[in-house]
Design an enzyme around this catalytic site. Structure first.
Site, PDB file in Angstrom:
ATOM      1  N   ASP A  13       0.812  -1.226   0.000  1.00 32.45           N
ATOM      2  CA  ASP A  13       0.000   0.000   0.000  1.00 32.45           C
ATOM      3  C   ASP A  13       0.843   1.273   0.000  1.00 32.45           C
ATOM      4  OD1 ASP A  13      -2.276  -1.680   0.260  1.00 32.45           O
ATOM      5  OD2 ASP A  13      -1.902  -1.794   2.406  1.00 32.45           O
ATOM      6  N   LYS A  16       1.973   2.226  -5.037  1.00 35.26           N
ATOM      7  CA  LYS A  16       2.571   1.696  -6.274  1.00 35.26           C
ATOM      8  C   LYS A  16       1.710   2.003  -7.485  1.00 35.26           C
ATOM      9  CE  LYS A  16       2.793  -2.423  -4.491  1.00 35.26           C
ATOM     10  NZ  LYS A  16       2.535  -2.137  -3.076  1.00 35.26           N
ATOM     11  N   GLY A  40      -4.341  -4.294  -4.427  1.00 36.38           N
ATOM     12  CA  GLY A  40      -5.387  -3.383  -4.886  1.00 36.38           C
ATOM     13  C   GLY A  40      -4.729  -2.073  -5.223  1.00 36.38           C
ATOM     14  N   HIS A  41      -4.668  -1.749  -6.494  1.00 35.14           N
ATOM     15  CA  HIS A  41      -4.027  -0.502  -6.896  1.00 35.14           C
ATOM     16  C   HIS A  41      -5.084   0.551  -7.171  1.00 35.14           C
ATOM     17  CE1 HIS A  41      -0.295  -2.930  -8.314  1.00 35.14           C
ATOM     18  NE2 HIS A  41      -0.407  -2.856  -7.016  1.00 35.14           N
ATOM     19  N   ARG A 142       2.945 -29.066  -6.488  1.00 33.89           N
ATOM     20  CA  ARG A 142       2.787 -29.599  -7.858  1.00 33.89           C
ATOM     21  C   ARG A 142       1.436 -30.245  -8.100  1.00 33.89           C
ATOM     22  NH1 ARG A 142       8.278 -32.134  -6.583  1.00 33.89           N
ATOM     23  NH2 ARG A 142       7.201 -31.824  -4.630  1.00 33.89           N
ATOM     24  N   GLN A 222       2.195  -5.952  -3.273  1.00 36.49           N
ATOM     25  CA  GLN A 222       2.491  -5.988  -1.840  1.00 36.49           C
ATOM     26  C   GLN A 222       3.789  -5.210  -1.564  1.00 36.49           C
ATOM     27  OE1 GLN A 222       1.538  -9.333  -3.279  1.00 36.49           O
ATOM     28  NE2 GLN A 222      -0.457  -8.452  -2.920  1.00 36.49           N
ATOM     29  N   THR A 237       3.004 -12.534   2.757  1.00 35.06           N
ATOM     30  CA  THR A 237       2.212 -13.166   1.724  1.00 35.06           C
ATOM     31  C   THR A 237       3.005 -14.383   1.227  1.00 35.06           C
ATOM     32  OG1 THR A 237       0.889 -12.755  -0.256  1.00 35.06           O
ATOM     33  CG2 THR A 237       3.072 -11.702  -0.195  1.00 35.06           C
ATOM     34  N   THR A 298      -8.401  -3.475  -1.148  1.00 28.49           N
ATOM     35  CA  THR A 298      -8.953  -4.785  -1.471  1.00 28.49           C
ATOM     36  C   THR A 298     -10.001  -5.206  -0.458  1.00 28.49           C
ATOM     37  OG1 THR A 298      -6.934  -5.455  -2.586  1.00 28.49           O
ATOM     38  CG2 THR A 298      -8.339  -7.228  -1.804  1.00 28.49           C
ATOM     39  N   ARG A 301     -10.251  -2.939   5.078  1.00 31.62           N
ATOM     40  CA  ARG A 301      -9.841  -2.944   6.488  1.00 31.62           C
ATOM     41  C   ARG A 301      -9.066  -1.672   6.824  1.00 31.62           C
ATOM     42  NH1 ARG A 301      -6.595  -8.498   7.012  1.00 31.62           N
ATOM     43  NH2 ARG A 301      -6.000  -7.950   4.887  1.00 31.62           N
ATOM     44  N   ARG A 303      -6.082   0.405   7.946  1.00 35.97           N
ATOM     45  CA  ARG A 303      -4.661   0.059   8.004  1.00 35.97           C
ATOM     46  C   ARG A 303      -4.069   0.531   9.331  1.00 35.97           C
ATOM     47  NH1 ARG A 303      -4.064   2.496   2.054  1.00 35.97           N
ATOM     48  NH2 ARG A 303      -4.844   0.717   0.905  1.00 35.97           N
ATOM     49  N   SER A 411       5.506  12.200  -4.098  1.00 30.48           N
ATOM     50  CA  SER A 411       4.081  12.369  -4.386  1.00 30.48           C
ATOM     51  C   SER A 411       3.449  13.205  -3.281  1.00 30.48           C
ATOM     52  CB  SER A 411       3.417  10.992  -4.478  1.00 30.48           C
ATOM     53  OG  SER A 411       2.019  11.150  -4.534  1.00 30.48           O
ATOM     54  N   GLY A 413      -0.004  14.171  -3.373  1.00 29.75           N
ATOM     55  CA  GLY A 413      -1.463  14.078  -3.467  1.00 29.75           C
ATOM     56  C   GLY A 413      -1.815  12.902  -4.352  1.00 29.75           C
TER      57      GLY A 413
HETATM   58  P1  IMP Z   1      -2.423 -12.763   1.544  1.00 26.24           P
HETATM   59  O1  IMP Z   1      -1.489 -12.132   0.563  1.00 26.24           O
HETATM   60  O2  IMP Z   1      -3.880 -12.558   1.227  1.00 26.24           O
HETATM   61  O3  IMP Z   1      -2.081 -14.202   1.816  1.00 26.24           O
HETATM   62  O4  IMP Z   1      -2.218 -12.004   2.962  1.00 26.24           O
HETATM   63  C1  IMP Z   1      -1.000 -12.143   3.710  1.00 26.24           C
HETATM   64  C2  IMP Z   1      -0.643 -10.821   4.397  1.00 26.24           C
HETATM   65  O5  IMP Z   1      -0.272  -9.886   3.393  1.00 26.24           O
HETATM   66  C3  IMP Z   1      -1.800 -10.184   5.176  1.00 26.24           C
HETATM   67  O6  IMP Z   1      -1.255  -9.509   6.306  1.00 26.24           O
HETATM   68  C4  IMP Z   1      -2.359  -9.168   4.202  1.00 26.24           C
HETATM   69  O7  IMP Z   1      -3.014  -8.108   4.863  1.00 26.24           O
HETATM   70  C5  IMP Z   1      -1.083  -8.712   3.508  1.00 26.24           C
HETATM   71  N1  IMP Z   1      -1.325  -8.205   2.151  1.00 26.24           N
HETATM   72  C6  IMP Z   1      -1.560  -8.925   1.039  1.00 26.24           C
HETATM   73  N2  IMP Z   1      -1.719  -8.129  -0.022  1.00 26.24           N
HETATM   74  C7  IMP Z   1      -1.547  -6.880   0.416  1.00 26.24           C
HETATM   75  C8  IMP Z   1      -1.539  -5.598  -0.224  1.00 26.24           C
HETATM   76  O8  IMP Z   1      -1.712  -5.446  -1.446  1.00 26.24           O
HETATM   77  N3  IMP Z   1      -1.336  -4.525   0.595  1.00 26.24           N
HETATM   78  C9  IMP Z   1      -1.089  -4.651   1.918  1.00 26.24           C
HETATM   79  N4  IMP Z   1      -1.072  -5.820   2.556  1.00 26.24           N
HETATM   80  C10 IMP Z   1      -1.299  -6.922   1.812  1.00 26.24           C
END
Ligand code: IMP
Length: 428
Positions: A13, A16, A40-41, A142, A222, A237, A298, A301, A303, A411, A413
């Site tokens: 976040d 990007k 989520g961009h 696999r 991420q 992740t 995405t 939640r 942050r 950046s 804004g």
């Molecule tokens: P997963 O990628 O859904 O398996 O989540 C694993 C961890 O990565 C969790 O703490 C998510 O909140 C975090 N996470 C996954 N994708 C993003 C992202 O795009 N931005 C911020 N945190 C992320």
């Protein structure tokens, strides 16, 4: 400099989407190489928001070709919907504007089912529940379905049946019934039919593009601290989010990569569980969340928010080989009497300057802060570093000095125009 990797240098976040969108103006091809719809961009153009999860942020530039590389995990239904959403806005007008790697793995409903069941247990990671982890698990074991298999009904059915059978005892033990193989297969085939014009060999496509001297931008998802190998494991992740992942996730060799830009917010955020040394669990953190609109693109939640963490950024600079730093959301820090940066940690009374290996130890770190004077001015009109109020500029420059990487972009804004370009991408 035809091959540029852009990565998030924190826990995701970092902005990007906006930076890749800006750099895409100079790119012929933009490639996603890891992760899936957990990303989520948020892209803002003329005040209009578009959130993409799988389609690279280069999509806004009509001539740019978007590639989803073999290292990603693709939910075919999400991708079909996203392509439709882009088309409804006049983006991706030709099928040839999107290439989907046929070796990429597919996320299917049973991945999400097993993840949701696991995340109800005590040791939850706080994942995005998009099936990312189970899909990468199936790949490593696999027994995964790949994008090319969406065009092979018999093989698809065999693999899905094997997976459903293997998961059945676990799912039943957790109190749920197995999902229907017929439904999964027929829905996946229907999505595969819609994706068929895009499916191809992304590695060959990229080799040809680079060979022809095209500018290729590799868009990380991420952030470095969520990397499965180098992040705050197990609160990470399941993919290689770092710059090296651009090679493994696309089939482009390391000698082809020319530069790596890391993106950091002017402060830090994290979503989900896991250690966060500089977290502000108080009114100051809430104020940052509101000022920065820090709610997940995405999952929605809130942050977790805190001060900038230099040792964590140095870790990111090292494991990615950063050649430049883009600082985002500097405008959000406006109005604070002082701004703090964590320059080191204390662990059990000892000063340390790098991240410990163990997540529990990271959770026990006490940040050592340096305070810098804040600023009252609105930064959104700044278009050059000289336009910044003296304290905002001093803050950005101190951060770059502490991390040891030069700033290429600031950046100020969410809009494209609200940017200070210091060094243009692709060598100018
Ligand atoms: P997963 O990628 O859904 O398996 O989540 C694993 C961890 O990565 C969790 O703490 C998510 O909140 C975090 N996470 C996954 N994708 C993003 C992202 O795009 N931005 C911020 N945190 C992320």
């Amino acid at each position: 400099m035809p091959a540029l990797v852009v990565i998030g240098a924190q826990w995701g976040d970092e902005g990007k989407g906006k930076v890749v969108d800006l750099f895409s103006e100079h790119a012929d091809v933009v490639v996603r190489y890891a992760g899936g719809a957990n990303a989520g961009h948020t892209l803002v153009i003329d005040g209009q928001k578009l959130v993409t999860h799988l389609v690279p942020s280069g999509v806004l530039h009509k001539g740019t070709i978007c590639v989803i590389g073999d290292g990603t995990v693709i939910d075919p239904h999400t991708l079909v919907d996203e392509i439709a959403e882009c088309r409804s806005r006049g983006l991706l007008p030709e099928n040839s504007h999107l290439v989907v790697g046929h070796r990429a793995h597919v996320i299917l409903p049973y991945h999400k089912q097993i993840e949701a069941l696991r995340e109800k247990q005590a040791n939850a990671i706080g994942t995005t529940l998009r099936g990312i982890g189970p899909a990468y698990e199936a790949k490593a074991a696999r027994r995964g379905v790949r994008v090319g298999d969406l065009l092979r009904p018999d093989r698809l059915r065999t693999i899905v049946q094997q997976n459903i059978d293997a998961l059945a005892p676990v799912v039943e033990h957790m109190g749920e019934a197995s999902l229907s193989v017929d439904t999964i297969v027929s829905e996946a085939l229907a999505a595969g039919e819609k994706l068929a014009p895009h499916i191809g060999d992304a590695s060959v496509f990229l080799a040809e593009a680079l060979g022809a001297g095209k500018n290729v931008l590799f868009e990380g998802a991420q952030g470095a601290l969520l990397d499965v190998d180098h992040g705050t494991y197990p609160y990470v992740t399941s993919s290689s989010t770092i710059a090296g992942g651009a090679c493994t996730g696309t089939g482009v060799g390391p000698t082809s990569i020319d530069d790596v830009i890391g993106i950091t917010k002017a402060y830090t955020t994290r979503v989900g569980a896991g250690p966060f040394p500089t977290e502000l669990d108080d009114a100051e953190g809430e104020a940052l969340r509101q000022a920065g609109d820090e709610f997940g693109a995405t999952t929605g939640r809130p942050r977790r928010c805190g001060w900038l963490d230099i040792p964590a950024l140095r870790h990111a600079a090292r494991i990615n080989g950063l050649g430049g730093l883009a600082i985002t959301k500097l405008d959000v820090l406006r109005g604070l009497p002082q701004v703090r940066v964590c320059v080191a940690y204390e662990l059990d009374g000892k000063r340390i300057e790098s991240l410990p290996m163990d997540a529990e130890d990271v959770g026990r770190l006490v940040p050592v802060y340096e305070s810098l004077p804040g600023w009252e001015e609105d930064l959104s009109g700044a278009r050059s570093i000289d336009d910044l109020p003296v304290n905002a500029r001093a803050y950005a420059e101190r951060v770059a000095q502490l991390v040891g990487v030069d700033i290429v972009l600031v950046s100020v804004g969410p809009d494209r125009a609200e940017s200070i370009h210091i060094k243009p991408p692709f060598g100018g």
